[in-house]
Write an enzyme that holds these catalytic residues in place. Sequence first.
Site, PDB file in Angstrom:
ATOM      1  N   LYS A  84       0.680  -1.289  -0.063  1.00  0.00           N
ATOM      2  CA  LYS A  84       0.153   0.023  -0.071  1.00  0.00           C
ATOM      3  C   LYS A  84       0.781   1.270   0.115  1.00  0.00           C
ATOM      4  CE  LYS A  84      -1.271   1.868   4.092  1.00  0.00           C
ATOM      5  NZ  LYS A  84      -1.353   3.071   4.501  1.00  0.00           N
ATOM      6  N   ARG A 111       1.459  14.936  12.809  1.00  0.00           N
ATOM      7  CA  ARG A 111       1.873  14.648  11.451  1.00  0.00           C
ATOM      8  C   ARG A 111       1.950  15.836  10.582  1.00  0.00           C
ATOM      9  NH1 ARG A 111      -0.570   8.839   9.196  1.00  0.00           N
ATOM     10  NH2 ARG A 111       1.277   8.830   8.284  1.00  0.00           N
ATOM     11  N   ASP A 118       4.948   0.405  11.861  1.00  0.00           N
ATOM     12  CA  ASP A 118       3.616  -0.123  11.390  1.00  0.00           C
ATOM     13  C   ASP A 118       3.621  -1.653  11.784  1.00  0.00           C
ATOM     14  OD1 ASP A 118       3.144   2.411  10.211  1.00  0.00           O
ATOM     15  OD2 ASP A 118       3.810   1.411   8.277  1.00  0.00           O
TER      16      ASP A 118
HETATM   17  C1  EPZ Z   1       4.763   6.704   6.254  1.00  0.00           C
HETATM   18  O1  EPZ Z   1       4.235   7.860   6.906  1.00  0.00           O
HETATM   19  C2  EPZ Z   1       3.594   5.638   6.201  1.00  0.00           C
HETATM   20  N1  EPZ Z   1       2.782   5.940   5.471  1.00  0.00           N
HETATM   21  C3  EPZ Z   1       3.474   5.149   7.439  1.00  0.00           C
HETATM   22  O2  EPZ Z   1       2.589   4.187   7.492  1.00  0.00           O
HETATM   23  C4  EPZ Z   1       4.539   4.627   8.497  1.00  0.00           C
HETATM   24  O3  EPZ Z   1       4.204   4.669   9.767  1.00  0.00           O
HETATM   25  C5  EPZ Z   1       5.462   5.761   8.564  1.00  0.00           C
HETATM   26  O4  EPZ Z   1       5.865   6.257   6.926  1.00  0.00           O
HETATM   27  C6  EPZ Z   1       6.904   5.571   9.060  1.00  0.00           C
HETATM   28  O5  EPZ Z   1       7.412   4.417   8.650  1.00  0.00           O
HETATM   29  C7  EPZ Z   1       2.695   6.030   3.983  1.00  0.00           C
HETATM   30  O6  EPZ Z   1       3.739   5.678   3.458  1.00  0.00           O
HETATM   31  C8  EPZ Z   1       1.399   6.260   3.366  1.00  0.00           C
HETATM   32  P1  EPZ Z   1       7.106  10.150   7.967  1.00  0.00           P
HETATM   33  P2  EPZ Z   1       4.788   9.384   6.667  1.00  0.00           P
HETATM   34  O7  EPZ Z   1       7.171  11.341   7.289  1.00  0.00           O
HETATM   35  O8  EPZ Z   1       5.654   9.424   5.470  1.00  0.00           O
HETATM   36  C9  EPZ Z   1       7.047  13.436  11.495  1.00  0.00           C
HETATM   37  C10 EPZ Z   1       0.290   3.037   7.786  1.00  0.00           C
HETATM   38  O9  EPZ Z   1      -0.203   2.594   8.836  1.00  0.00           O
HETATM   39  N2  EPZ Z   1       7.082  14.519  10.445  1.00  0.00           N
HETATM   40  O10 EPZ Z   1       8.287   8.997   7.997  1.00  0.00           O
HETATM   41  O11 EPZ Z   1       3.792  10.369   7.165  1.00  0.00           O
HETATM   42  C11 EPZ Z   1       5.705  12.613  11.538  1.00  0.00           C
HETATM   43  O12 EPZ Z   1       4.820  13.336  12.261  1.00  0.00           O
HETATM   44  C12 EPZ Z   1       0.953   4.308   7.941  1.00  0.00           C
HETATM   45  O13 EPZ Z   1       0.375   2.422   6.969  1.00  0.00           O
HETATM   46  C13 EPZ Z   1       7.138  15.876  10.801  1.00  0.00           C
HETATM   47  O14 EPZ Z   1       7.256  16.388  11.922  1.00  0.00           O
HETATM   48  O15 EPZ Z   1       5.988   9.155   7.853  1.00  0.00           O
HETATM   49  C14 EPZ Z   1       6.290  11.445  12.278  1.00  0.00           C
HETATM   50  O16 EPZ Z   1       6.654  11.717  13.619  1.00  0.00           O
HETATM   51  C15 EPZ Z   1       0.793   5.056   9.145  1.00  0.00           C
HETATM   52  N3  EPZ Z   1       7.116  16.766   9.466  1.00  0.00           N
HETATM   53  C16 EPZ Z   1       7.904  11.338  11.718  1.00  0.00           C
HETATM   54  O17 EPZ Z   1       8.183  12.535  11.219  1.00  0.00           O
HETATM   55  C17 EPZ Z   1       6.964  16.456   8.215  1.00  0.00           C
HETATM   56  O18 EPZ Z   1       7.211  17.164   7.571  1.00  0.00           O
HETATM   57  C18 EPZ Z   1       7.985  10.287  10.746  1.00  0.00           C
HETATM   58  O19 EPZ Z   1       6.895  10.415   9.672  1.00  0.00           O
HETATM   59  C19 EPZ Z   1       6.938  15.105   8.216  1.00  0.00           C
HETATM   60  C20 EPZ Z   1       7.000  14.068   9.166  1.00  0.00           C
END
Ligand code: EPZ
Length: 420
Positions: A22, A122, A307
């Site tokens: 996904k 997020r 995840d």
């Molecule tokens: C991806 O989310 C996945 N989603 C998530 O899966 C997964 O848990 C996550 O990566 C970590 O592996 C998709 O790929 C659609 P991040 P993403 O940016 O890209 C913070 C599932 O259940 N952050 O790596 O949104 C953020 O809040 C989902 O399938 C900022 O602060 O994750 C988090 O605490 C849930 N500012 C951390 O970084 C930003 O601009 C890591 O988030 C971006 C992120």
Amino acid sequence: MDSIVIEGGHPLSGEIQISGAKNSAIKLQAVCLLTDKKVTLKNMPRLADTRFMGQLLAHMGVDVEEGPGSQMTLHAKSLSSTTAPYDLVRKMRASFNVLGPLIARTGAAKVSLPGGCAIGARPVDLHLKALEALGAQITLDEGYVIANAKDGLRGADITFPFISVGATEHTMLAAVLAKGKTVLNNAAREPEIIDLAECLNAMGAKITGAGRSMIEIEGVKSLGGVTHSVVPDRIEAGTYALAAATVGGKVKLTNLRPDHLGSLWPLIAQAGSDVQLQADSVIIQRNGTELRPVDIDTQAYPGYPTDLQAQFMAMMTLADGVSIIRENIFENRFMHCPELSRMGANITVSGREAIVRGVKSLHGAPVMATDLRASASLISAGLAAKGSTTIGRVYHLDRGFEHIEIKLGQCGAKIKRVSE
Ligand code: EPZ
């Protein structure tokens, strides 16, 4: 609204074929915005999230064709709109990632901010800073990001302050068509990033280093069409592996990349299951051995994935001792704990840590899913519990697991979907 009803206490035995990922598929769908040629994706999972993304792309004028089988063809010959409205973006956060490709292709875009979600605030600040570094002018207006790059994007040297999967992918999606070279430092290294780079490179992009902390992108003038197969879903595979280890029995998972779950297999083995790895399949077996307590600590790839945190916790509720589960990626990803406790689990949450004291057995109960992976942990717990468990808000599961009740049913699980 649908519910999942499980009659627990039956070991699992059989084979499960893993679908396309996904979290790769929805970013690969956005790739079509970068070319006026056809993008054909194979091994596409049929999920609510890939459907939402299809709807958003269709709203922009993309021809979206599903089938035959697990194929999807996307053709953005011309775009009729460069706006992604709130109503479509709010259904799925990752649809925000259309912003970068839209700016790269047309020089302008208006995309709704995605907002928070059940697992945490997020924000998308890293995405926006990276797009600004590439030369986009960004303003925020009434919940929308309005971006302009009239003279096109230009390459930049970008260092992410911390690892973000979404920001790494989003910047790649914009930088491929920028003038000159982009370097991404402290980039995410997830297999989904490599999948995206391979697809873009097959279209003519020049990306090197995907899968490492430094990614280099030499911008190109245009991209061609592609036929690309989505990488197997490591989180779906890990979920079924953990379900088999939690419930007991013998399950073979096929069509996966076991090397993408290198952090999981030793922990499942440590917890008491036999793990046999083959090139593209895995057998998980536990017959009578007690579950042993194991601590986990979620990290960016190649660390233990957030995840799969909830699903591992479900297993630890039945271990012979105390385990500590630490969540480092999201600030609010323990929503499954009160639900597992309703089934007899003994869990104490303190900040980013959950202390799980194993119990002899869980009992069935009505429970509510709060997010996708939390729902999967409740399924695992329900399969292992004595008696009947009813899981509400099944739409969370439908976002990310293809035919979950059918796949588990094939392994002898007493699980059914009930429509009210
Ligand atoms: C991806 O989310 C996945 N989603 C998530 O899966 C997964 O848990 C996550 O990566 C970590 O592996 C998709 O790929 C659609 P991040 P993403 O940016 O890209 C913070 C599932 O259940 N952050 O790596 O949104 C953020 O809040 C989902 O399938 C900022 O602060 O994750 C988090 O605490 C849930 N500012 C951390 O970084 C930003 O601009 C890591 O988030 C971006 C992120």
